[in-house]
Design a protein around this motif. Structure first.
Motif, PDB file in Angstrom:
ATOM      1  N   ARG A   8       0.979  -1.081   0.358  1.00 46.14           N
ATOM      2  CA  ARG A   8      -0.579   0.053   0.013  1.00 46.14           C
ATOM      3  C   ARG A   8       0.918   1.391  -0.171  1.00 46.14           C
ATOM      4  O   ARG A   8       0.421   1.925  -0.316  1.00 46.14           O
ATOM      5  CB  ARG A   8      -0.941   0.049   1.330  1.00 46.14           C
ATOM      6  N   ILE A   9       2.049   1.056   0.359  1.00 51.37           N
ATOM      7  CA  ILE A   9       3.002   2.592   0.787  1.00 51.37           C
ATOM      8  C   ILE A   9       4.179   2.423  -0.542  1.00 51.37           C
ATOM      9  O   ILE A   9       4.574   3.337  -0.712  1.00 51.37           O
ATOM     10  CB  ILE A   9       3.333   2.841   2.309  1.00 51.37           C
ATOM     11  N   VAL A  10       4.474   1.284  -0.297  1.00 48.41           N
ATOM     12  CA  VAL A  10       6.161   1.552  -0.576  1.00 48.41           C
ATOM     13  C   VAL A  10       5.631   1.087  -2.062  1.00 48.41           C
ATOM     14  O   VAL A  10       6.355   1.493  -2.994  1.00 48.41           O
ATOM     15  CB  VAL A  10       7.238   0.114  -0.081  1.00 48.41           C
ATOM     16  N   PHE A  11       5.523  -0.268  -2.483  1.00 50.11           N
ATOM     17  CA  PHE A  11       5.155  -0.320  -4.396  1.00 50.11           C
ATOM     18  C   PHE A  11       4.046   0.944  -4.818  1.00 50.11           C
ATOM     19  O   PHE A  11       5.419   0.831  -6.226  1.00 50.11           O
ATOM     20  CB  PHE A  11       4.312  -1.518  -4.342  1.00 50.11           C
ATOM     21  N   PRO A  12       3.457   1.667  -4.319  1.00 48.57           N
ATOM     22  CA  PRO A  12       3.384   2.628  -5.253  1.00 48.57           C
ATOM     23  C   PRO A  12       4.434   4.035  -5.609  1.00 48.57           C
ATOM     24  O   PRO A  12       4.290   4.581  -7.094  1.00 48.57           O
ATOM     25  CB  PRO A  12       1.820   3.314  -4.885  1.00 48.57           C
ATOM     26  N   LEU A  13       5.342   3.564  -4.757  1.00 50.63           N
ATOM     27  CA  LEU A  13       6.481   4.730  -4.617  1.00 50.63           C
ATOM     28  C   LEU A  13       7.594   4.550  -5.688  1.00 50.63           C
ATOM     29  O   LEU A  13       8.285   4.712  -6.464  1.00 50.63           O
ATOM     30  CB  LEU A  13       6.963   4.952  -3.927  1.00 50.63           C
ATOM     31  N   LEU A  14       7.443   2.887  -6.443  1.00 56.74           N
ATOM     32  CA  LEU A  14       8.212   1.960  -7.256  1.00 56.74           C
ATOM     33  C   LEU A  14       8.006   2.581  -8.408  1.00 56.74           C
ATOM     34  O   LEU A  14       8.559   1.806  -9.538  1.00 56.74           O
ATOM     35  CB  LEU A  14       8.342   0.939  -7.067  1.00 56.74           C
ATOM     36  N   ARG A  15       7.146   3.370  -9.368  1.00 54.33           N
ATOM     37  CA  ARG A  15       6.368   3.352 -10.117  1.00 54.33           C
ATOM     38  C   ARG A  15       7.129   3.438 -11.494  1.00 54.33           C
ATOM     39  O   ARG A  15       7.884   3.354 -12.392  1.00 54.33           O
ATOM     40  CB  ARG A  15       5.808   4.618 -10.024  1.00 54.33           C
TER      41      ARG A  15
END
Length: 285
Positions: free
Chosen positions: A195-202
């Motif tokens: 929910r937090i980290v993976f969206p920042l990995l775009r």
């Protein structure tokens, strides 16, 4: 006063000459890089007579029938389906396994995490051709020769070290405060990552998609070895068999190459802005 103005004018002219010189160099470099594309597309739209008389001249008039003939004669439709299934499935596994594994390695910089990271780096350095025979025997023993799952397993294992390397460098550049705040709010580690980290990995995910997709899509030797004679050959293998059958008609050959390159070119154009962002974030880490 006039001396100062003269010096300023001279410096301005030098800057202008330097800028024009740089633009000329960049234009020349663009011509060099675009010439193979021009030759590929131009030859694909010529008939055999035009190719024999002037292979590098513009296609006047263009012959678009080569593309239809190449599509039907080389069975590029089934090959395109095979390449798409293998590439998409491989990318999904690489993103899922690479991002989660890199998250652990990036946050565990010592002990077991550091040792595993070194092992992944060794996987990048060592050429996979050294293990082709054992890998082939492994896939054969699993009964996955001539199947999609055998190819997906192969590409996932081969490209996973490189994918983990890209994700790890990017995650190290991210502040850990986001995930820690999610943990304090009651999330577990899986929820904090998804929910937090993976969206920042775009940005780095776009880079992972482009680099791995280009490798998987363009690979020739592995599909020839694992899928040969199964009817599930990928696009490069299909084009190779097409060249052997129509070696004298180069218009059909180059039309097949254009059709084979179009899907991955579209993906690259859509995601190219993420490449620089992904590498920039990784270099910071």
């Amino acid at each position: 006063m006039s001396t100062t103005a003269s010096v300023s004018t001279t410096a301005s002219r030098r800057r202008g000459y330097g800028r024009y010189g740089l633009e000329l160099v960049m234009a020349a470099a663009a011509v060099v890089f675009l010439f193979p594309v021009y030759a590929l597309v131009g030859l694909a739209m010529k008939d055999p007579r035009q190719i024999a008389e002037s292979p590098l001249s513009p296609p006047l008039p263009p012959t678009f029938a080569n593309f239809g003939n190449a599509w039907s004669s080389a069975s590029l439709g089934p090959a395109l389906v095979s390449s798409t299934v293998i590439t998409v499935a491989g990318l999904l596994l690489l993103i899922a396994l690479g991002s989660t594994g890199a998250y652990y390695l990036a946050r565990r910089a010592r002990g077991l995490g550091y040792g595993l990271y070194i092992l992944f780096l060794l996987g990048i350095v060592l050429p996979f051709q050294l293990g082709m025979i054992p890998l082939y025997k492994l896939v054969d023993s699993l009964g996955w020769l001539g199947t999609y799952q055998g190819m997906v397993l192969f590409y996932t294992g081969i490209q996973l070290p490189f994918t983990v390397f890209l994700y790890t460098g990017f995650i190290r550049a991210l502040p850990p405060d986001y995930a820690q705040a999610a943990l304090i709010d009651g999330c577990d580690h899986r929820q904090a990552f998804t929910r937090i980290v993976f969206p920042l990995l775009r940005p780095i995910t776009g880079t992972v998609i482009i680099l791995n997709a280009v490798f998987i899509w363009n690979d020739f030797f592995t599909p020839l070895l694992y899928l040969g004679g199964s009817g599930k050959e990928t696009v490069p293998v299909g084009v190779f068999s097409f060249v052997g059958q129509y070696v004298s008609d180069y218009g059909l050959v180059f039309a097949g190459l254009v059709l084979a390159a179009l899907p991955i070119l579209v993906v690259f154009l859509l995601l190219q802005r993420y490449v620089i962002k992904g590498f920039a974030g990784g270099l910071k880490g």
